[in-house]
Design an enzyme around this catalytic site. Sequence first.
Site, PDB file in Angstrom:
ATOM      1  N   CYS A 123       0.826  -1.209   0.000  1.00  0.00           N
ATOM      2  CA  CYS A 123       0.000   0.000   0.000  1.00  0.00           C
ATOM      3  C   CYS A 123       0.865   1.266   0.000  1.00  0.00           C
ATOM      4  O   CYS A 123       1.451   1.606  -1.021  1.00  0.00           O
ATOM      5  CB  CYS A 123      -0.987  -0.028   1.171  1.00  0.00           C
ATOM      6  N   HIS A 216      -3.669  -4.792   0.748  1.00  0.00           N
ATOM      7  CA  HIS A 216      -3.129  -5.244   2.029  1.00  0.00           C
ATOM      8  C   HIS A 216      -3.236  -6.770   2.120  1.00  0.00           C
ATOM      9  O   HIS A 216      -4.241  -7.304   2.613  1.00  0.00           O
ATOM     10  CB  HIS A 216      -3.903  -4.603   3.192  1.00  0.00           C
ATOM     11  N   GLU A 218      -1.906  -8.766   4.129  1.00  0.00           N
ATOM     12  CA  GLU A 218      -1.959  -9.256   5.512  1.00  0.00           C
ATOM     13  C   GLU A 218      -3.386  -9.385   6.029  1.00  0.00           C
ATOM     14  O   GLU A 218      -3.649 -10.161   6.966  1.00  0.00           O
ATOM     15  CB  GLU A 218      -1.145  -8.348   6.451  1.00  0.00           C
TER      16      GLU A 218
END
Length: 255
Positions: A123, A216, A218
């Site tokens: 990002c 993202h 994660e």
Amino acid sequence: MTRTPDPEPARPLIAIPARFCATTSALRHAAEVNARALVTAVWRAGGEPVSIHPADPAEDDVAARLARFDGVLLPGGGDLAPHRYGAADAHDSVYDVDELQDAFDLAAARAALDARLPLLAVCRGLQVVNTVLGGTLHQDMGGPGRDHRHVRHPVSLTPGSAVARATGADKLEASCYHHQHLDRLGDGLTVTARAADGTVEAVELPGIPLLAVQWHPEDTAHEDAAQQRLFDTLVDWSRRSALHRADSPATRHSH
């Protein structure tokens, strides 16, 4: 004679610049933090995540600090100051600008690229890489309904690209939280993924171990193997890089 098992290989050290945080519920002071989901994804991949202090690069040699690490992860965060990519004015939506954070992240990106350290940029991290290579950003995507905040959407990957090889996919579902995106590409960068609206979602730099994504990973890596494989690839690259440096004549001579 019982054979002693070989020791487990050391986890590659992955440097993650910390993010400044004004308040935290568990601490009495302002903090330097990294997202638990991000750190856990690196650990799950077999890496040793290490938060590093964003010191002023004018007073500290960032390249020397990163030299002890095997890989770097540039995480998300607030917006880059627009003057960092040559903009004269800031859009009203620009938020959480921190000049020290910007200076450190840009220096870390430059040092990692110059040293060919394996690098995963997420990002804001992708935007930092683009900026340090001379690219620019669209400061705002148009407000509610046009930005990519709290959105999961499909992303198409260029077959054969680094991000496609890492994830094992040509299309995946990406979790996004951003209101800015790349405008002019940095020197040498190639677009390797886009959203349906044309937003650049990933870039790479030929010859450099770089995975740079606008989303993202994660957020969903714990349940989506394709997203976890981005972290797996970073750690695998880092392990190989560490072995290569250990076997280099300069390293052997230093010992």
